[in-house]
Design a protein around this motif. Structure first.
Motif, PDB file in Angstrom:
ATOM      1  N   LEU A  92      42.136  43.688  33.346  1.00 23.31           N
ATOM      2  CA  LEU A  92      42.856  42.805  34.270  1.00 23.31           C
ATOM      3  C   LEU A  92      43.450  43.557  35.458  1.00 23.31           C
ATOM      4  O   LEU A  92      43.437  43.065  36.575  1.00 23.31           O
ATOM      5  CB  LEU A  92      43.945  42.034  33.528  1.00 23.31           C
ATOM      6  N   GLY A  93      43.938  44.749  35.224  1.00 25.84           N
ATOM      7  CA  GLY A  93      44.538  45.530  36.301  1.00 25.84           C
ATOM      8  C   GLY A  93      43.563  45.887  37.406  1.00 25.84           C
ATOM      9  O   GLY A  93      43.960  46.116  38.548  1.00 25.84           O
ATOM     10  N   ARG A  94      42.275  45.930  37.090  1.00 27.25           N
ATOM     11  CA  ARG A  94      41.262  46.280  38.086  1.00 27.25           C
ATOM     12  C   ARG A  94      40.721  45.064  38.817  1.00 27.25           C
ATOM     13  O   ARG A  94      39.990  45.204  39.792  1.00 27.25           O
ATOM     14  CB  ARG A  94      40.095  47.020  37.427  1.00 27.25           C
ATOM     15  N   PHE A  95      41.074  43.854  38.349  1.00 22.22           N
ATOM     16  CA  PHE A  95      40.598  42.636  39.005  1.00 22.22           C
ATOM     17  C   PHE A  95      41.285  42.458  40.343  1.00 22.22           C
ATOM     18  O   PHE A  95      42.458  42.747  40.507  1.00 22.22           O
ATOM     19  CB  PHE A  95      40.852  41.405  38.118  1.00 22.22           C
ATOM     20  N   SER A  96      40.533  41.915  41.297  1.00 23.33           N
ATOM     21  CA  SER A  96      41.089  41.626  42.606  1.00 23.33           C
ATOM     22  C   SER A  96      40.501  40.312  43.095  1.00 23.33           C
ATOM     23  O   SER A  96      39.288  40.130  43.073  1.00 23.33           O
ATOM     24  CB  SER A  96      40.726  42.778  43.542  1.00 23.33           C
ATOM     25  N   GLY A  97      41.354  39.381  43.484  1.00 26.07           N
ATOM     26  CA  GLY A  97      40.859  38.121  44.010  1.00 26.07           C
ATOM     27  C   GLY A  97      41.744  36.952  43.652  1.00 26.07           C
ATOM     28  O   GLY A  97      42.834  37.109  43.105  1.00 26.07           O
ATOM     29  N   ASP A  98      41.227  35.747  43.954  1.00 27.38           N
ATOM     30  CA  ASP A  98      41.972  34.513  43.730  1.00 27.38           C
ATOM     31  C   ASP A  98      41.521  33.847  42.426  1.00 27.38           C
ATOM     32  O   ASP A  98      40.760  34.428  41.650  1.00 27.38           O
ATOM     33  CB  ASP A  98      41.805  33.573  44.919  1.00 27.38           C
ATOM     34  N   ALA A  99      41.980  32.628  42.209  1.00 30.23           N
ATOM     35  CA  ALA A  99      41.684  31.894  40.970  1.00 30.23           C
ATOM     36  C   ALA A  99      40.184  31.656  40.804  1.00 30.23           C
ATOM     37  O   ALA A  99      39.649  31.796  39.700  1.00 30.23           O
ATOM     38  CB  ALA A  99      42.426  30.558  40.956  1.00 30.23           C
ATOM     39  N   ASP A 100      39.500  31.325  41.885  1.00 32.32           N
ATOM     40  CA  ASP A 100      38.065  31.072  41.802  1.00 32.32           C
ATOM     41  C   ASP A 100      37.318  32.333  41.386  1.00 32.32           C
ATOM     42  O   ASP A 100      36.459  32.303  40.510  1.00 32.32           O
ATOM     43  CB  ASP A 100      37.553  30.556  43.149  1.00 32.32           C
ATOM     44  N   ARG A 101      37.640  33.443  42.002  1.00 31.51           N
ATOM     45  CA  ARG A 101      37.017  34.718  41.625  1.00 31.51           C
ATOM     46  C   ARG A 101      37.380  35.091  40.186  1.00 31.51           C
ATOM     47  O   ARG A 101      36.561  35.649  39.474  1.00 31.51           O
ATOM     48  CB  ARG A 101      37.449  35.832  42.569  1.00 31.51           C
ATOM     49  N   PHE A 102      38.597  34.782  39.778  1.00 31.66           N
ATOM     50  CA  PHE A 102      39.015  35.105  38.418  1.00 31.66           C
ATOM     51  C   PHE A 102      38.193  34.320  37.403  1.00 31.66           C
ATOM     52  O   PHE A 102      37.747  34.871  36.406  1.00 31.66           O
ATOM     53  CB  PHE A 102      40.515  34.816  38.225  1.00 31.66           C
ATOM     54  N   ARG A 103      37.976  33.033  37.668  1.00 26.90           N
ATOM     55  CA  ARG A 103      37.160  32.233  36.748  1.00 26.90           C
ATOM     56  C   ARG A 103      35.740  32.792  36.670  1.00 26.90           C
ATOM     57  O   ARG A 103      35.156  32.882  35.595  1.00 26.90           O
ATOM     58  CB  ARG A 103      37.160  30.764  37.174  1.00 26.90           C
ATOM     59  N   GLY A 104      35.180  33.167  37.796  1.00 26.38           N
ATOM     60  CA  GLY A 104      33.840  33.767  37.797  1.00 26.38           C
ATOM     61  C   GLY A 104      33.813  35.090  37.068  1.00 26.38           C
ATOM     62  O   GLY A 104      32.879  35.379  36.314  1.00 26.38           O
ATOM     63  N   TRP A 105      34.824  35.898  37.277  1.00 30.20           N
ATOM     64  CA  TRP A 105      34.925  37.205  36.634  1.00 30.20           C
ATOM     65  C   TRP A 105      35.025  37.051  35.119  1.00 30.20           C
ATOM     66  O   TRP A 105      34.344  37.738  34.371  1.00 30.20           O
ATOM     67  CB  TRP A 105      36.144  37.935  37.215  1.00 30.20           C
ATOM     68  N   THR A 106      35.872  36.114  34.666  1.00 29.68           N
ATOM     69  CA  THR A 106      36.010  35.908  33.224  1.00 29.68           C
ATOM     70  C   THR A 106      34.730  35.326  32.632  1.00 29.68           C
ATOM     71  O   THR A 106      34.352  35.691  31.506  1.00 29.68           O
ATOM     72  CB  THR A 106      37.206  34.995  32.881  1.00 29.68           C
TER      73      THR A 106
END
Length: 189
Positions: free
Chosen positions: A62-76
């Motif tokens: 999680l600490g390395r993630f960067s972006g908004d909610a949309d990017r977070f959903r895609g990342w997960t």
């Protein structure tokens, strides 16, 4: 960004700072759809284990993630898909490829929003149960595009195919889902 996306983005950023309450908020917002997505790839009862493993990776990175909610959903979703594919490989099965062609897009679009009508008439668990009845490529496209809200390009990147193939699979999946909803409403399912 809509209100829920703004809240999720803020919760993700707070969770990155170590706020456990924010992480619970993120988990509650994303987990049901993430579990439903994994269920389109991995059969029960393994889907819950695979999703839990995905959350371990999500929390670790999680600490390395960067972006908004949309990017977070895609990342997960990407993390969950990778865990699901690893699970299938470990079981000696290969997932079906996303091989849908763009030819299905020649059909005229309905004036009604089939996705909204189908999903709105069902609870989340019922919707995922019906989506699981679709062919895998259609199920993944429907979950990523309609339920997760990813655009075709981001979903295609995640699935390893072209955006047109994702749009076609989503279109066909939504048409079949509408038929399944009718059967569900009629008590035939």
């Amino acid at each position: 960004m809509q209100g829920a996306d703004i809240d999720l983005t803020a919760a993700v950023h707070a969770a990155q700072e170590g706020d456990e309450t924010a992480f619970r908020t993120v988990f509650r917002a994303v987990h049901p759809r993430l579990l439903g997505y994994v269920r389109t790839i991995v059969a029960e009862p393994d889907a819950e284990d695979v999703t839990a493993e995905a959350w371990l990776h999500i929390s670790r990175d999680l600490g390395r993630f960067s972006g908004d909610a949309d990017r977070f959903r895609g990342w997960t979703a990407r993390i969950a898909r990778n865990r699901a594919l690893d699970h299938l490989r470990a079981r000696g099965r290969r997932p079906r490829e996303c091989g849908t062609e763009e030819a299905g897009l020649t059909d005229l679009a309905s004036p009604a929003d089939t996705a909204e009508e189908a999903i709105a008439s069902l609870s989340t668990s019922e919707a995922f149960a019906l989506v699981a009845k679709l062919p895998q490529e259609q199920a993944e496209a429907v979950v990523l595009r309609t339920m997760f809200g990813l655009d075709a390009k981001r979903a295609a990147t995640l699935l390893g195919c072209r955006p047109g193939a994702v749009r076609t699979a989503n279109h066909r999946g939504l048409r079949r889902l509408a038929e399944l909803v009718e059967l569900w409403d009629d008590g035939a399912l």
